[in-house]
Design a protein around this motif. Structure first.
Motif, PDB file in Angstrom:
ATOM      1  N   GLN A  11       0.836  -1.200   0.000  1.00 58.02           N
ATOM      2  CA  GLN A  11       0.000   0.000   0.000  1.00 58.02           C
ATOM      3  C   GLN A  11       0.874   1.254   0.000  1.00 58.02           C
ATOM      4  O   GLN A  11       0.600   2.219  -0.702  1.00 58.02           O
ATOM      5  N   SER A  12       1.954   1.218   0.765  1.00 59.20           N
ATOM      6  CA  SER A  12       2.868   2.344   0.819  1.00 59.20           C
ATOM      7  C   SER A  12       3.534   2.586  -0.541  1.00 59.20           C
ATOM      8  O   SER A  12       3.674   3.729  -0.980  1.00 59.20           O
ATOM      9  N   GLU A  13       3.929   1.505  -1.210  1.00 56.72           N
ATOM     10  CA  GLU A  13       4.540   1.627  -2.537  1.00 56.72           C
ATOM     11  C   GLU A  13       3.548   2.182  -3.551  1.00 56.72           C
ATOM     12  O   GLU A  13       3.899   3.035  -4.379  1.00 56.72           O
ATOM     13  N   THR A  14       2.312   1.725  -3.478  1.00 58.19           N
ATOM     14  CA  THR A  14       1.278   2.215  -4.395  1.00 58.19           C
ATOM     15  C   THR A  14       1.011   3.691  -4.151  1.00 58.19           C
ATOM     16  O   THR A  14       0.887   4.478  -5.101  1.00 58.19           O
ATOM     17  N   ARG A  15       0.941   4.068  -2.874  1.00 65.30           N
ATOM     18  CA  ARG A  15       0.700   5.469  -2.532  1.00 65.30           C
ATOM     19  C   ARG A  15       1.855   6.364  -2.990  1.00 65.30           C
ATOM     20  O   ARG A  15       1.634   7.438  -3.545  1.00 65.30           O
ATOM     21  N   SER A  16       3.092   5.910  -2.816  1.00 68.66           N
ATOM     22  CA  SER A  16       4.229   6.738  -3.235  1.00 68.66           C
ATOM     23  C   SER A  16       4.296   6.837  -4.761  1.00 68.66           C
ATOM     24  O   SER A  16       4.662   7.892  -5.296  1.00 68.66           O
ATOM     25  N   SER A  17       3.918   5.769  -5.460  1.00 73.07           N
ATOM     26  CA  SER A  17       3.848   5.843  -6.923  1.00 73.07           C
ATOM     27  C   SER A  17       2.785   6.841  -7.350  1.00 73.07           C
ATOM     28  O   SER A  17       2.979   7.601  -8.307  1.00 73.07           O
ATOM     29  N   ALA A  18       1.663   6.836  -6.662  1.00 74.40           N
ATOM     30  CA  ALA A  18       0.590   7.776  -6.978  1.00 74.40           C
ATOM     31  C   ALA A  18       1.072   9.213  -6.802  1.00 74.40           C
ATOM     32  O   ALA A  18       0.795  10.077  -7.655  1.00 74.40           O
ATOM     33  N   TRP A  19       1.788   9.475  -5.719  1.00 73.09           N
ATOM     34  CA  TRP A  19       2.315  10.822  -5.492  1.00 73.09           C
ATOM     35  C   TRP A  19       3.302  11.224  -6.586  1.00 73.09           C
ATOM     36  O   TRP A  19       3.303  12.376  -7.049  1.00 73.09           O
ATOM     37  N   PHE A  21       3.392  10.099  -9.743  1.00 67.41           N
ATOM     38  CA  PHE A  21       2.628  10.391 -10.962  1.00 67.41           C
ATOM     39  C   PHE A  21       1.903  11.728 -10.841  1.00 67.41           C
ATOM     40  O   PHE A  21       1.826  12.491 -11.816  1.00 67.41           O
ATOM     41  N   LEU A  22       1.366  12.018  -9.681  1.00 66.74           N
ATOM     42  CA  LEU A  22       0.664  13.284  -9.482  1.00 66.74           C
ATOM     43  C   LEU A  22       1.612  14.470  -9.631  1.00 66.74           C
ATOM     44  O   LEU A  22       1.304  15.441 -10.328  1.00 66.74           O
ATOM     45  N   LEU A  23       2.763  14.379  -9.005  1.00 66.19           N
ATOM     46  CA  LEU A  23       3.731  15.471  -9.061  1.00 66.19           C
ATOM     47  C   LEU A  23       4.219  15.697 -10.491  1.00 66.19           C
ATOM     48  O   LEU A  23       4.176  16.826 -11.002  1.00 66.19           O
ATOM     49  N   VAL A  24       4.661  14.633 -11.149  1.00 66.57           N
ATOM     50  CA  VAL A  24       5.163  14.761 -12.522  1.00 66.57           C
ATOM     51  C   VAL A  24       4.037  15.207 -13.454  1.00 66.57           C
ATOM     52  O   VAL A  24       4.231  16.069 -14.315  1.00 66.57           O
ATOM     53  N   GLY A  25       2.855  14.638 -13.273  1.00 67.38           N
ATOM     54  CA  GLY A  25       1.722  15.004 -14.118  1.00 67.38           C
ATOM     55  C   GLY A  25       1.347  16.464 -13.987  1.00 67.38           C
ATOM     56  O   GLY A  25       1.109  17.150 -14.988  1.00 67.38           O
ATOM     57  N   CYS A  26       1.297  16.963 -12.747  1.00 60.49           N
ATOM     58  CA  CYS A  26       0.934  18.369 -12.523  1.00 60.49           C
ATOM     59  C   CYS A  26       1.976  19.318 -13.093  1.00 60.49           C
ATOM     60  O   CYS A  26       1.635  20.289 -13.791  1.00 60.49           O
ATOM     61  N   ILE A  27       3.233  19.046 -12.795  1.00 58.95           N
ATOM     62  CA  ILE A  27       4.300  19.933 -13.285  1.00 58.95           C
ATOM     63  C   ILE A  27       4.335  19.937 -14.810  1.00 58.95           C
ATOM     64  O   ILE A  27       4.384  20.990 -15.449  1.00 58.95           O
ATOM     65  N   GLY A  28       4.298  18.737 -15.390  1.00 59.78           N
ATOM     66  CA  GLY A  28       4.324  18.648 -16.847  1.00 59.78           C
ATOM     67  C   GLY A  28       3.118  19.302 -17.489  1.00 59.78           C
ATOM     68  O   GLY A  28       3.239  20.020 -18.495  1.00 59.78           O
ATOM     69  N   PHE A  29       1.937  19.066 -16.912  1.00 56.44           N
ATOM     70  CA  PHE A  29       0.714  19.653 -17.451  1.00 56.44           C
ATOM     71  C   PHE A  29       0.801  21.177 -17.450  1.00 56.44           C
ATOM     72  O   PHE A  29       0.460  21.836 -18.443  1.00 56.44           O
ATOM     73  N   VAL A  30       1.251  21.751 -16.337  1.00 57.46           N
ATOM     74  CA  VAL A  30       1.337  23.216 -16.230  1.00 57.46           C
ATOM     75  C   VAL A  30       2.365  23.774 -17.206  1.00 57.46           C
ATOM     76  O   VAL A  30       2.100  24.776 -17.896  1.00 57.46           O
ATOM     77  N   VAL A  61      -4.383  10.769 -14.480  1.00 54.26           N
ATOM     78  CA  VAL A  61      -5.388   9.702 -14.358  1.00 54.26           C
ATOM     79  C   VAL A  61      -4.776   8.502 -13.621  1.00 54.26           C
ATOM     80  O   VAL A  61      -5.406   7.926 -12.725  1.00 54.26           O
ATOM     81  N   ILE A  62      -3.552   8.145 -13.979  1.00 55.51           N
ATOM     82  CA  ILE A  62      -2.865   7.033 -13.296  1.00 55.51           C
ATOM     83  C   ILE A  62      -2.707   7.350 -11.819  1.00 55.51           C
ATOM     84  O   ILE A  62      -2.893   6.482 -10.962  1.00 55.51           O
ATOM     85  N   ALA A  63      -2.364   8.590 -11.497  1.00 56.79           N
ATOM     86  CA  ALA A  63      -2.233   8.995 -10.092  1.00 56.79           C
ATOM     87  C   ALA A  63      -3.554   8.805  -9.358  1.00 56.79           C
ATOM     88  O   ALA A  63      -3.583   8.249  -8.250  1.00 56.79           O
ATOM     89  N   GLY A  64      -4.643   9.228  -9.960  1.00 53.19           N
ATOM     90  CA  GLY A  64      -5.953   9.073  -9.332  1.00 53.19           C
ATOM     91  C   GLY A  64      -6.309   7.609  -9.115  1.00 53.19           C
ATOM     92  O   GLY A  64      -6.782   7.229  -8.039  1.00 53.19           O
ATOM     93  N   LEU A  65      -6.066   6.794 -10.128  1.00 53.35           N
ATOM     94  CA  LEU A  65      -6.346   5.358  -9.996  1.00 53.35           C
ATOM     95  C   LEU A  65      -5.456   4.714  -8.937  1.00 53.35           C
ATOM     96  O   LEU A  65      -5.908   3.832  -8.197  1.00 53.35           O
ATOM     97  N   SER A  66      -4.215   5.142  -8.863  1.00 52.88           N
ATOM     98  CA  SER A  66      -3.298   4.595  -7.858  1.00 52.88           C
ATOM     99  C   SER A  66      -3.723   4.982  -6.447  1.00 52.88           C
ATOM    100  O   SER A  66      -3.652   4.162  -5.528  1.00 52.88           O
ATOM    101  N   PHE A  67      -4.162   6.223  -6.264  1.00 50.89           N
ATOM    102  CA  PHE A  67      -4.668   6.633  -4.950  1.00 50.89           C
ATOM    103  C   PHE A  67      -5.903   5.817  -4.570  1.00 50.89           C
ATOM    104  O   PHE A  67      -6.046   5.387  -3.422  1.00 50.89           O
ATOM    105  N   LYS A  68      -6.788   5.592  -5.540  1.00 52.98           N
ATOM    106  CA  LYS A  68      -7.988   4.791  -5.288  1.00 52.98           C
ATOM    107  C   LYS A  68      -7.596   3.365  -4.898  1.00 52.98           C
ATOM    108  O   LYS A  68      -8.140   2.793  -3.944  1.00 52.98           O
ATOM    109  N   HIS A  69      -6.644   2.782  -5.627  1.00 52.53           N
ATOM    110  CA  HIS A  69      -6.181   1.429  -5.318  1.00 52.53           C
ATOM    111  C   HIS A  69      -5.526   1.378  -3.936  1.00 52.53           C
ATOM    112  O   HIS A  69      -5.733   0.423  -3.180  1.00 52.53           O
TER     113      HIS A  69
END
Length: 150
Positions: A11-19, A21-30, A61-69
């Motif tokens: 669960q910890s690994e999944t959560r850190s992967s989600a973070w 993806f979220l960080l890279v996704g947000c920075i790249g998107f902006v 989207v991957i970040a959101g799915l990872s947080f949900k998982h």
């Protein structure tokens, strides 16, 4: 070294992967959005920038799915903790130094004693709790051995 990966670690690994993806996704998107709006200049045309923007949206989207998982995995952690509690309670009653060393000869080497006792512990755990994974039984065996014979 145990090959077992606990539900809490997964669960910890999944959560850190989600973070990540979220960080890279947000920075790249902006950054790409700013480039598309003309605020900053990047050495790419509009089409490659749009493709990159889609890629960063996919990251989000991957970040959101990872947080949900990761949230769904909290039930697995609870079940694993309950199982470990049951096993530890069982072990207090059924795994004693005397019961584990009754068949060990005094002339047996320390290495052989270790292998004989750990195999006996593992067999007893697997017999009492057939639903557990073998790698988890191996980890518990090592823990119980160290607790009893250290």
């Amino acid at each position: 070294m145990s090959t077992y990966n606990s539900a809490k670690n997964r669960q910890s690994e999944t959560r850190s992967s989600a973070w990540a993806f979220l960080l890279v996704g947000c920075i790249g998107f902006v950054i790409i959005l700013l480039a598309l709006l003309g605020v900053i200049r990047l050495p790419f045309g509009t089409f490659p920038l749009l493709i990159m923007e889609v890629m960063f949206v996919i990251f989000l989207v991957i970040a959101g799915l990872s947080f949900k998982h990761a949230m769904n995995m909290l039930d697995d952690i609870s079940r694993e903790n309950d199982l470990e509690t049951r096993i530890r309670d069982w072990a207090k009653e059924n795994l004693t130094v005397d019961s584990l060393t009754v068949d060990v000869d005094t002339s047996t080497t320390e290495e052989m004693k270790y292998f004989m006792i750990t195999e006996l512990i593992r067999e007893r755990i697997m017999h009492a709790f057939p639903e557990i994974q073998e790698s988890y039984a191996d980890e518990l065996t090592e823990n119980f051995y160290n607790e009893l014979f250290s």
